[in-house]
Design a protein around this motif. Structure first.
Motif, short mmCIF file in Angstrom:
data_model
loop_
_atom_site.label_atom_id
_atom_site.label_comp_id
_atom_site.label_asym_id
_atom_site.label_seq_id
_atom_site.Cartn_x
_atom_site.Cartn_y
_atom_site.Cartn_z
N ASN A 112 0.72 67.77 -15.19
CA ASN A 112 -0.27 68.81 -15.47
C ASN A 112 -0.09 70.02 -14.56
O ASN A 112 -0.48 71.13 -14.92
N VAL A 113 0.46 69.79 -13.38
CA VAL A 113 0.68 70.91 -12.44
C VAL A 113 1.93 71.69 -12.82
O VAL A 113 1.94 72.92 -12.83
N ILE A 114 3.00 70.96 -13.14
CA ILE A 114 4.27 71.61 -13.48
C ILE A 114 4.43 71.54 -15.00
O ILE A 114 4.91 70.55 -15.54
N ASP A 115 4.00 72.57 -15.68
CA ASP A 115 4.13 72.61 -17.12
C ASP A 115 4.78 73.93 -17.53
O ASP A 115 5.29 74.67 -16.69
N ASP A 116 4.75 74.22 -18.82
CA ASP A 116 5.42 75.42 -19.31
C ASP A 116 4.81 76.70 -18.74
O ASP A 116 5.48 77.72 -18.62
N LYS A 117 3.52 76.65 -18.39
CA LYS A 117 2.87 77.84 -17.84
C LYS A 117 3.11 77.99 -16.34
O LYS A 117 2.85 79.03 -15.77
N ARG A 118 3.58 76.91 -15.71
CA ARG A 118 3.85 76.96 -14.27
C ARG A 118 5.23 76.38 -13.98
O ARG A 118 5.39 75.55 -13.11
N ASN A 119 6.21 76.81 -14.72
CA ASN A 119 7.56 76.28 -14.55
C ASN A 119 8.35 77.01 -13.48
O ASN A 119 9.51 76.68 -13.25
N ARG A 120 7.74 78.01 -12.84
CA ARG A 120 8.43 78.73 -11.77
C ARG A 120 7.92 78.35 -10.39
O ARG A 120 8.24 78.99 -9.40
N LEU A 121 7.10 77.33 -10.33
CA LEU A 121 6.60 76.86 -9.03
C LEU A 121 7.74 76.36 -8.15
O LEU A 121 8.65 75.68 -8.63
N THR A 122 7.67 76.67 -6.87
CA THR A 122 8.62 76.07 -5.94
C THR A 122 8.19 74.63 -5.68
O THR A 122 7.03 74.25 -5.89
N SER A 123 9.13 73.83 -5.23
CA SER A 123 8.81 72.41 -4.98
C SER A 123 7.74 72.26 -3.90
O SER A 123 6.89 71.37 -3.98
N LYS A 124 7.77 73.16 -2.89
CA LYS A 124 6.78 73.07 -1.82
C LYS A 124 5.39 73.39 -2.35
O LYS A 124 4.41 72.68 -2.04
N ASN A 125 5.27 74.45 -3.14
CA ASN A 125 3.96 74.79 -3.71
C ASN A 125 3.48 73.71 -4.67
O ASN A 125 2.29 73.41 -4.74
N ALA A 126 4.42 73.12 -5.42
CA ALA A 126 4.04 72.05 -6.34
C ALA A 126 3.49 70.86 -5.55
O ALA A 126 2.48 70.25 -5.93
N GLU A 127 4.15 70.51 -4.44
CA GLU A 127 3.67 69.39 -3.63
C GLU A 127 2.29 69.69 -3.06
O GLU A 127 1.40 68.82 -3.07
N MET A 128 2.07 70.90 -2.58
CA MET A 128 0.77 71.24 -2.02
C MET A 128 -0.32 71.14 -3.08
O MET A 128 -1.41 70.61 -2.83
N LEU A 129 -0.05 71.64 -4.28
CA LEU A 129 -1.04 71.58 -5.35
C LEU A 129 -1.36 70.14 -5.74
O LEU A 129 -2.52 69.77 -5.94
N ILE A 130 -0.32 69.29 -5.83
CA ILE A 130 -0.53 67.89 -6.22
C ILE A 130 -1.31 67.13 -5.15
O ILE A 130 -2.26 66.40 -5.45
N VAL A 131 -0.93 67.33 -3.88
CA VAL A 131 -1.62 66.64 -2.79
C VAL A 131 -3.08 67.07 -2.70
O VAL A 131 -3.98 66.24 -2.53
#
Length: 593
Positions: A563-582
């Protein structure tokens, strides 16, 4: 008391403060309670209204608030404009609202703050608040909230003695990103279970066992988790994960749900008639998935038969059984790539009966309260059920036999695995009731050895307790050839156990002698209530009952990641993705507290 006008007509009784005396008729009126905090004037006002109308009218006049005269000073033009100025970014109000916006945005694409509809909504709620842009949230607010969440987690981890973990690897569909998860599980001193997401970090390159070992060591080092604190790590049955656990020397456990799925897969493929039915079912599902018209016709048939509107799913046998009439009615009027015979429908029903316990068991062990203690009892119950012969076995005996053999093979050594055996013993619902009689002495010895290790620092000291008649003089000892020396020598030879070992044996015997709890009981609530009676066992329970029996927590984490990394947020960096998920997974820990 003097703040109410009613006291112009009453006074407190000198004999009893719970009574008020009317100044007019000298009647004693209860003040409405037995404690000063509960006193009120309701009874006194009622007395005036019913007995003394003149005094009551005076009371009402005194009770009316004095109107505040309107201000004659109008604000100046500069004051009016100042009231409409946006909040300063250094003001507490702006920072508080921005924090709530960040908490909301963690569930949405970060670009939502630049959406016109969102900004109009915020302006309507508070015209003075000017929301920041996406870049400010990403660069400033997201790391700050992430740090706040991690600080809270770090405080929680300080109350953990032993921890268990789950881990898995996930690859995103929206972008070329692979993530390695790590969730922590522990039981605090109040016997409350905590499930925390520690990492969901980028895992690039080849997923070799060596790379996994380095990643795990790095994640544990980040949180300062020492190796002796690691009780178990739950992973799937992938060879690279299993090898990583062996190479690193971590106490690894396989996901029970994944192991059961492998056993079910073997059972289905073992019988040709069942595998043929599965293949036919996939063809039928494919027909409806590729034809909206066919699905519309099926829905009409379901409505006509009075059935709920359900879509067919591959390999979900319960749905097939429920849609038997709908599919038959559809095939009578429309073409299908294949259909089931009466015999095949019967096989489907019988196969559902066999697989029903697997589905029930999977749901049970996937709950947030399931632990490693559930594995041995669940496997024993499942194998006994598969060993029974029932009427619904007709036509699927081969699959049932293979299922039984697969379960026995994949869980062959669980009775002797320390992590499983001790966890089962420490669960008051199971204890030693689910072990074969021949194996119980071995398990009991293992149990006492583990408790001795946990009891070294947890047992209450017995050296300060003096038993009458047991004290001995330390400066005088009986002669070596005396009768008293022989008594002492025989006692020492027969003892063979330290005071701590004697206490452990006593706790174990008393614990095992008591009846087991019902299966619906709460093991942690039991240990919270009985930690005073069984201190050594309770400390061991914190370690062995913290381990889940599946890696479902990591799989649920990746549902969040999808839900965090989808077509609307496919340019997220891995670090930002981890912060959002945590943040998304751990923020409820802070909000609830």
């Amino acid at each position: 008391m003097s703040s109410s006008p009613v006291w112009n007509f009453f006074k407190v009784s000198d004999k009893d403060v719970k009574l008020a005396i009317c100044n007019v008729c000298l009647v004693e009126i209860p003040r409405g309670g037995s404690h000063i905090r509960h006193f009120n004037t309701t009874n006194m006002i009622r007395h005036l209204r019913t007995r003394h109308t003149t005094e009551y009218a005076e009371y009402e006049r005194l009770s009316k608030p004095t109107p505040t005269p309107p201000s004659l000073n109008q604000p100046t033009v500069s004051e009016t404009f100042k009231r409409r100025e946006p909040y300063s970014r250094d003001s507490k109000r702006w920072k508080d609202v921005t924090l709530k916006v960040m908490e909301f945005v963690c569930q949405q694409p970060l670009s939502v703050v630049e959406n016109k509809g969102f900004r109009r909504l915020v302006t309507c709620l508070d015209p003075k608040y000017d929301p920041p842009g996406r870049k400010y949230l990403t660069d400033v607010c997201l790391p700050a909230l992430y740090q706040t969440v991690n600080t809270h987690i770090d405080k929680l981890l300080k109350d953990s003695v032993h921890m268990s973990f789950t881990s898995d690897i996930w690859s995103a569909d929206a972008c070329p990103m692979s993530l390695l998860s790590l969730t922590g599980h522990f039981i605090d001193s109040d016997f409350q279970r905590h499930n925390i997401v520690l990492h969901c970090q980028d895992f690039t390159g080849t997923h070799t066992a060596e790379a996994l070992v380095n990643a795990f060591n790095g994640m544990f080092q980040t949180w300062g988790i020492q190796r002796e604190k690691i009780h178990a790590i739950l992973t799937d049955n992938a060879k690279n994960m299993q090898k990583a656990m062996r190479d690193a020397g971590f106490p690894g456990l396989s996901c029970m749900a994944h192991t059961l799925q492998l056993a079910v897969h073997e059972g289905i493929l073992s019988q040709r008639s069942i595998s043929d039915i599965t293949a036919s079912g996939r063809c039928i599902v494919g027909h409806f998935k590729h034809s909206p018209l066919a699905y519309t016709r099926l829905e009409n048939v379901q409505k006509t038969l009075g059935q709920p509107i359900k879509k067919l799913h591959q390999d979900v046998s319960t749905r097939w059984n429920k849609q038997k009439l709908a599919l038959a009615a559809y095939a009578a009027e429309h073409e299908l790539p294949c259909t089931f015979t009466i015999h095949q429908w019967k096989l489907i029903e019988n196969m559902i009966s066999i697989l029903a316990p697997f589905e029930e068991l999977t749901q049970q062990i996937s709950s947030s309260t399931a632990s490693a203690a559930d594995v041995i009892p669940c496997v024993r119950a499942l194998t006994r059920l598969l060993e029974k012969t029932v009427e619904s076995d007709h036509g699927v005996k081969t699959s049932k036999a293979v299922l039984l053999e697969a379960v026995k093979k994949r869980f062959a050594d669980i009775d002797t695995q320390k992590l499983y055996a001790i966890a089962t013993m420490l669960d008051p619902r199971y204890k030693d009731r689910y072990f074969p009689e021949a194996l119980k002495p071995t398990v009991h010895d293992m149990f006492r050895d583990v408790l001795a290790a946990h009891g070294c620092t947890q047992l209450p000291s017995t050296s300060s307790v003096e038993v009458p008649g047991s004290s001995r003089s330390t400066d005088k000892s009986p002669p070596a050839c005396s009768l008293q020396a022989m008594f002492d020598e025989l006692v020492e030879e027969d003892a063979g156990q330290t005071d701590e070992e004697v206490m452990i044996v006593s706790q174990v015997n008393q614990y095992l002698a008591e009846p087991v709890m019902p299966c619906s009981g709460q093991p942690l609530a039991y240990w919270q209530a009985n930690k005073g009676r069984f201190p050594t066992l309770a400390q061991a329970a914190r370690a062995y009952l913290c381990s889940p029996c599946t890696s479902v927590d990591s799989e649920r984490l990746f549902s969040t990641a999808a839900n965090v990394i989808d077509d609307k947020r496919n340019r997220l960096t891995s670090k930002n993705a981890e912060m959002l998920i945590v943040i998304k997974r751990n923020l409820p820990l802070m909000i609830d507290t």
